[in-house]
Scaffold this motif. Structure first.
Motif, PDB file in Angstrom:
ATOM      1  N   ASP A  39       0.829  -1.198   0.000  1.00 56.90           N
ATOM      2  CA  ASP A  39       0.000   0.000   0.000  1.00 56.90           C
ATOM      3  C   ASP A  39       0.869   1.256   0.000  1.00 56.90           C
ATOM      4  OD1 ASP A  39      -2.657   1.296   0.357  1.00 56.90           O
ATOM      5  OD2 ASP A  39      -1.712   1.958   2.231  1.00 56.90           O
ATOM      6  N   PHE A  40       0.525   2.214  -0.853  1.00 59.76           N
ATOM      7  CA  PHE A  40       1.280   3.460  -0.958  1.00 59.76           C
ATOM      8  C   PHE A  40       1.304   4.226   0.369  1.00 59.76           C
ATOM      9  CE2 PHE A  40       1.774   7.964  -2.162  1.00 59.76           C
ATOM     10  CZ  PHE A  40       2.986   7.880  -2.835  1.00 59.76           C
ATOM     11  N   GLU A  41       0.207   4.223   1.104  1.00 60.27           N
ATOM     12  CA  GLU A  41       0.150   4.931   2.393  1.00 60.27           C
ATOM     13  C   GLU A  41       1.122   4.305   3.395  1.00 60.27           C
ATOM     14  OE1 GLU A  41      -1.377   7.850   2.932  1.00 60.27           O
ATOM     15  OE2 GLU A  41      -1.910   7.746   0.804  1.00 60.27           O
ATOM     16  N   ASP A  42       1.229   2.998   3.385  1.00 55.92           N
ATOM     17  CA  ASP A  42       2.199   2.306   4.244  1.00 55.92           C
ATOM     18  C   ASP A  42       3.629   2.717   3.864  1.00 55.92           C
ATOM     19  OD1 ASP A  42       3.145   0.449   6.176  1.00 55.92           O
ATOM     20  OD2 ASP A  42       3.345  -1.095   4.636  1.00 55.92           O
ATOM     21  N   PHE A  43       3.870   2.803   2.580  1.00 59.44           N
ATOM     22  CA  PHE A  43       5.179   3.238   2.072  1.00 59.44           C
ATOM     23  C   PHE A  43       5.487   4.648   2.566  1.00 59.44           C
ATOM     24  CE2 PHE A  43       7.214   5.412  -1.707  1.00 59.44           C
ATOM     25  CZ  PHE A  43       8.508   4.972  -1.449  1.00 59.44           C
ATOM     26  N   LYS A  44       4.529   5.549   2.479  1.00 61.21           N
ATOM     27  CA  LYS A  44       4.724   6.933   2.925  1.00 61.21           C
ATOM     28  C   LYS A  44       5.036   6.996   4.423  1.00 61.21           C
ATOM     29  CE  LYS A  44       1.619   9.912   1.613  1.00 61.21           C
ATOM     30  NZ  LYS A  44       0.494  10.679   1.050  1.00 61.21           N
ATOM     31  N   LYS A  45       4.409   6.140   5.206  1.00 61.20           N
ATOM     32  CA  LYS A  45       4.665   6.121   6.657  1.00 61.20           C
ATOM     33  C   LYS A  45       6.095   5.674   6.955  1.00 61.20           C
ATOM     34  CE  LYS A  45      -0.095   5.194   7.906  1.00 61.20           C
ATOM     35  NZ  LYS A  45      -1.059   4.159   8.276  1.00 61.20           N
ATOM     36  N   ASN A  46       6.615   4.744   6.152  1.00 61.43           N
ATOM     37  CA  ASN A  46       7.976   4.238   6.364  1.00 61.43           C
ATOM     38  C   ASN A  46       9.046   5.246   5.971  1.00 61.43           C
ATOM     39  OD1 ASN A  46       7.039   1.820   7.297  1.00 61.43           O
ATOM     40  ND2 ASN A  46       8.002   0.573   5.730  1.00 61.43           N
ATOM     41  N   TYR A  47       8.732   6.104   5.020  1.00 59.22           N
ATOM     42  CA  TYR A  47       9.723   7.038   4.484  1.00 59.22           C
ATOM     43  C   TYR A  47       9.180   8.459   4.579  1.00 59.22           C
ATOM     44  CZ  TYR A  47      11.958   2.799   3.021  1.00 59.22           C
ATOM     45  OH  TYR A  47      12.561   1.571   3.042  1.00 59.22           O
ATOM     46  N   SER A  48       9.635   9.185   5.594  1.00 64.82           N
ATOM     47  CA  SER A  48       9.085  10.508   5.893  1.00 64.82           C
ATOM     48  C   SER A  48       9.246  11.500   4.747  1.00 64.82           C
ATOM     49  CB  SER A  48       9.721  11.072   7.162  1.00 64.82           C
ATOM     50  OG  SER A  48      11.123  11.179   6.997  1.00 64.82           O
ATOM     51  N   PHE A  49      10.297  11.347   3.922  1.00 64.20           N
ATOM     52  CA  PHE A  49      10.460  12.281   2.799  1.00 64.20           C
ATOM     53  C   PHE A  49       9.387  12.099   1.732  1.00 64.20           C
ATOM     54  CE2 PHE A  49      13.352   8.714   2.028  1.00 64.20           C
ATOM     55  CZ  PHE A  49      12.990   8.297   0.764  1.00 64.20           C
ATOM     56  N   MET A  50       8.591  11.043   1.844  1.00 61.70           N
ATOM     57  CA  MET A  50       7.480  10.809   0.913  1.00 61.70           C
ATOM     58  C   MET A  50       6.156  11.306   1.487  1.00 61.70           C
ATOM     59  SD  MET A  50       8.605   9.358  -1.855  1.00 61.70           S
ATOM     60  CE  MET A  50       7.112   8.745  -2.609  1.00 61.70           C
ATOM     61  N   LYS A  52       4.490  14.029   1.980  1.00 59.58           N
ATOM     62  CA  LYS A  52       3.595  14.972   1.301  1.00 59.58           C
ATOM     63  C   LYS A  52       3.355  14.634  -0.167  1.00 59.58           C
ATOM     64  CE  LYS A  52       4.610  18.504   4.540  1.00 59.58           C
ATOM     65  NZ  LYS A  52       4.746  19.840   4.903  1.00 59.58           N
ATOM     66  N   VAL A  53       3.834  13.500  -0.608  1.00 56.43           N
ATOM     67  CA  VAL A  53       3.660  13.087  -2.003  1.00 56.43           C
ATOM     68  C   VAL A  53       2.344  12.324  -2.138  1.00 56.43           C
ATOM     69  CG1 VAL A  53       4.597  11.695  -3.893  1.00 56.43           C
ATOM     70  CG2 VAL A  53       6.156  12.945  -2.381  1.00 56.43           C
ATOM     71  N   GLU A  54       1.538  12.744  -3.057  1.00 52.15           N
ATOM     72  CA  GLU A  54       0.285  12.038  -3.347  1.00 52.15           C
ATOM     73  C   GLU A  54       0.565  10.893  -4.320  1.00 52.15           C
ATOM     74  OE1 GLU A  54      -2.649  12.641  -1.868  1.00 52.15           O
ATOM     75  OE2 GLU A  54      -1.571  14.138  -0.681  1.00 52.15           O
ATOM     76  N   LYS A  55      -0.233   9.858  -4.217  1.00 54.78           N
ATOM     77  CA  LYS A  55      -0.056   8.695  -5.094  1.00 54.78           C
ATOM     78  C   LYS A  55      -0.138   9.096  -6.565  1.00 54.78           C
ATOM     79  CE  LYS A  55      -1.610   3.990  -5.854  1.00 54.78           C
ATOM     80  NZ  LYS A  55      -2.507   2.906  -5.413  1.00 54.78           N
ATOM     81  N   LYS A  56      -1.047   9.977  -6.883  1.00 58.12           N
ATOM     82  CA  LYS A  56      -1.231  10.436  -8.261  1.00 58.12           C
ATOM     83  C   LYS A  56       0.045  11.126  -8.775  1.00 58.12           C
ATOM     84  CE  LYS A  56      -4.624  12.730 -11.127  1.00 58.12           C
ATOM     85  NZ  LYS A  56      -5.959  13.298 -11.187  1.00 58.12           N
ATOM     86  N   THR A  57       0.691  11.878  -7.911  1.00 59.19           N
ATOM     87  CA  THR A  57       1.941  12.549  -8.283  1.00 59.19           C
ATOM     88  C   THR A  57       3.026  11.511  -8.570  1.00 59.19           C
ATOM     89  OG1 THR A  57       1.395  14.467  -6.918  1.00 59.19           O
ATOM     90  CG2 THR A  57       3.718  14.170  -7.499  1.00 59.19           C
ATOM     91  N   ALA A  58       3.148  10.532  -7.671  1.00 59.89           N
ATOM     92  CA  ALA A  58       4.160   9.486  -7.852  1.00 59.89           C
ATOM     93  C   ALA A  58       3.898   8.708  -9.135  1.00 59.89           C
ATOM     94  CB  ALA A  58       4.169   8.555  -6.645  1.00 59.89           C
ATOM     95  N   GLU A  59       2.655   8.390  -9.396  1.00 56.63           N
ATOM     96  CA  GLU A  59       2.325   7.677 -10.628  1.00 56.63           C
ATOM     97  C   GLU A  59       2.640   8.527 -11.856  1.00 56.63           C
ATOM     98  OE1 GLU A  59      -1.752   6.632  -9.900  1.00 56.63           O
ATOM     99  OE2 GLU A  59      -1.184   4.796  -8.828  1.00 56.63           O
ATOM    100  N   GLY A  60       2.536   9.832 -11.721  1.00 59.19           N
ATOM    101  CA  GLY A  60       2.880  10.741 -12.814  1.00 59.19           C
ATOM    102  C   GLY A  60       4.354  10.686 -13.184  1.00 59.19           C
ATOM    103  N   TRP A  61       5.210  10.373 -12.212  1.00 58.34           N
ATOM    104  CA  TRP A  61       6.645  10.248 -12.496  1.00 58.34           C
ATOM    105  C   TRP A  61       6.902   9.163 -13.535  1.00 58.34           C
ATOM    106  CZ3 TRP A  61       7.797   9.851  -6.602  1.00 58.34           C
ATOM    107  CH2 TRP A  61       7.671  11.119  -6.006  1.00 58.34           C
ATOM    108  N   LEU A  62       6.009   8.198 -13.605  1.00 54.26           N
ATOM    109  CA  LEU A  62       6.181   7.072 -14.528  1.00 54.26           C
ATOM    110  C   LEU A  62       6.023   7.486 -15.992  1.00 54.26           C
ATOM    111  CD1 LEU A  62       4.210   4.359 -12.547  1.00 54.26           C
ATOM    112  CD2 LEU A  62       6.694   4.700 -12.613  1.00 54.26           C
TER     113      LEU A  62
END
Length: 134
Positions: A39-50, A52-62
């Motif tokens: 889960d992307f939210e779980d990933f964000k919790k593990n890595y504080s530098f993530m 404020k990143v929204e899933k849609k933004t991260a998917e846009g990097w692709l």
């Protein structure tokens, strides 16, 4: 010279957010701190530098061509690992069951196509004593 990890290579090409996201998405077992879920939210919790990143933004990097090339590289590396695992499995099974021999040779040819004709590499891999089907 020691080889770099996939995460280090990606961090050299992209910012940490993109690098970690790609590893999370395509090679999660290589994250320094594994996520409990995919889960992307779980990933964000593990890595504080993530944080404020929204899933849609991260998917846009692709959509970035360089990012797509990096994804292809990760996929190719995963494919090679899968081939190596399959090679080992078929190698063992073909010793006792002849129906696995054809599959073993097909996997061997795919996996070692770059070293075909390289006697030293084939000797080191124990491949010169195995007949090829070409």
């Amino acid at each position: 010279m020691a080889s770099k990890s996939i995460l280090t290579e990606l961090s050299d090409k992209f910012n940490n957010r993109v690098a970690y996201y790609l590893v999370f998405k395509y090679a999660p077992d290589l994250l320094p701190t594994p996520c409990k879920t995919n889960d992307f939210e779980d990933f964000k919790k593990n890595y504080s530098f993530m944080e404020k990143v929204e899933k849609k933004t991260a998917e846009g990097w692709l959509r970035n061509k360089d990012v797509q090339n990096a994804v292809l590289d990760i996929k190719k590396r995963n494919y090679i690992i899968d081939l190596i695992d399959l090679y080992q499995e078929y190698k063992e099974k073909s010793k006792d069951d002849p129906k696995y021999i054809t599959g073993f040779f097909q996997i061997k040819n795919e996996l070692f196509k770059e070293t075909k004709g390289d006697d030293l590499a084939n000797d080191l891999m124990g491949m010169n004593d195995i007949p090829t089907d070409d």
